[in-house]
Design an enzyme around this catalytic site. Sequence first.
Site, PDB file in Angstrom:
ATOM      1  N   CYS A 127       1.133  -1.209   0.094  1.00 37.42           N
ATOM      2  CA  CYS A 127      -0.247  -0.591  -0.551  1.00 37.42           C
ATOM      3  C   CYS A 127       1.057   1.404   0.102  1.00 37.42           C
ATOM      4  CB  CYS A 127      -1.083   0.454   1.032  1.00 37.42           C
ATOM      5  SG  CYS A 127      -2.131   1.490   1.541  1.00 37.42           S
ATOM      6  N   CYS A 150      -0.991   3.990   2.233  1.00 37.97           N
ATOM      7  CA  CYS A 150      -0.344   3.694   3.330  1.00 37.97           C
ATOM      8  C   CYS A 150       0.742   4.642   3.808  1.00 37.97           C
ATOM      9  CB  CYS A 150      -1.018   3.256   4.155  1.00 37.97           C
ATOM     10  SG  CYS A 150      -1.807   1.593   3.107  1.00 37.97           S
ATOM     11  N   ASP A 151       1.700   3.410   3.288  1.00 37.57           N
ATOM     12  CA  ASP A 151       3.558   3.461   3.309  1.00 37.57           C
ATOM     13  C   ASP A 151       4.605   4.684   2.448  1.00 37.57           C
ATOM     14  OD1 ASP A 151       2.847   1.648   5.602  1.00 37.57           O
ATOM     15  OD2 ASP A 151       2.708   0.039   4.062  1.00 37.57           O
TER      16      ASP A 151
END
Length: 307
Positions: A133, A136-137
């Site tokens: 992701c 997300c990261d």
Amino acid sequence: MESDVLILGSGPAGYTAAIYAARAGRSVKLIAGPQPGGQLTITSTVENYPGFAAGISGPELMDQMGAQVLKYGVTIVQDVICSVDFSAGPPQCIGESGVIYTGKSIIIATGATARWLGIPGEKEYRGSGVSACATCDGFFFRNKSVAVVGGGNSAVEEAIFLTNFAQSVTLIHRRNTLAAEKLLQKRLQDNPRIHCLWNTVVTDILGDGLKVKTLLLKNIDDDSISEIAVDGVFVAIGHSPATSAFTGALELDKNGGIVTFAGTSTSVPGIFAAGDVCDDVYKQAITAAAQGCMAALDADKFLSTNI
Ligand code: NDP
């Protein structure tokens, strides 16, 4: 209490089914699942969902859908269905909480989960350089070097998105052409921070015990081995249908997706499916929403005819 329509999943398919079923006058309970709002909550801008000319962020789109669902009195429960019993009597869905949910009809819209490569180092460094992701990261890779594995829309979008942070992005694909939309391919080619490695697979993810350091690569044309230094690797090789709870209870296809007939019906009367859990072809937010609508109409008809 048994609801008329029990919906499993809170992505575009589940939410749209809830809106249609509730507006048809049915009592509706929706079990949100492990990722409330579904896959779109971990994407950046959604540019191809009609009605948003300037694009809309994935989380915002799902917040809006969730608010629309609540407006019609749907009960949303934060639980994850881990097993079901559709063998006799009212169909039962058992939550991780231990609660047993029943519905006069059920719409399964549990979506799909990210696929992994299954290579050495992948599990070990998940969260320490290995991710599925970018939204997300990606933030953790400011001015770093990262790789993205895959050749579909997800991989190309992730590679482009990661250039907001990373100094360099290497897209590694096992073919020499991409399956992504032409518009995305053009953006990828025009981005000077992205470099592509074609006909190449990652065979090992190596690190120092704490973080990812190196990827071992194999060229599938000539079997030559090479390596690149990276700080992170994003795996974007598609998704598998989230059907582990339904094994043995419903007919599944060879990929684990729910088999549907005549619209959204499954192998058990009164149980319907919509979205990525049963769609191996289109897999778009808009088609999932459309199938959610179809499932609600099918469930409503089933209730009118059979209950
Ligand atoms: P896709 O199934 O479209 O693509 C998966 C990619 O990963 C393919 O290039 C595939 O290569 C490769 N791949 C699969 N398994 C492996 C493996 N073991 N090792 C290396 N490479 C592998 O998945 P996506 O997640 O990209 O997209 C899923 C769906 O979601 C699609 O329908 C897509 O259109 C949609 N989507 C739409 C977006 C948008 O509209 N903006 C954004 C993101 C997704 P191969 O061809 O060789 O199998």
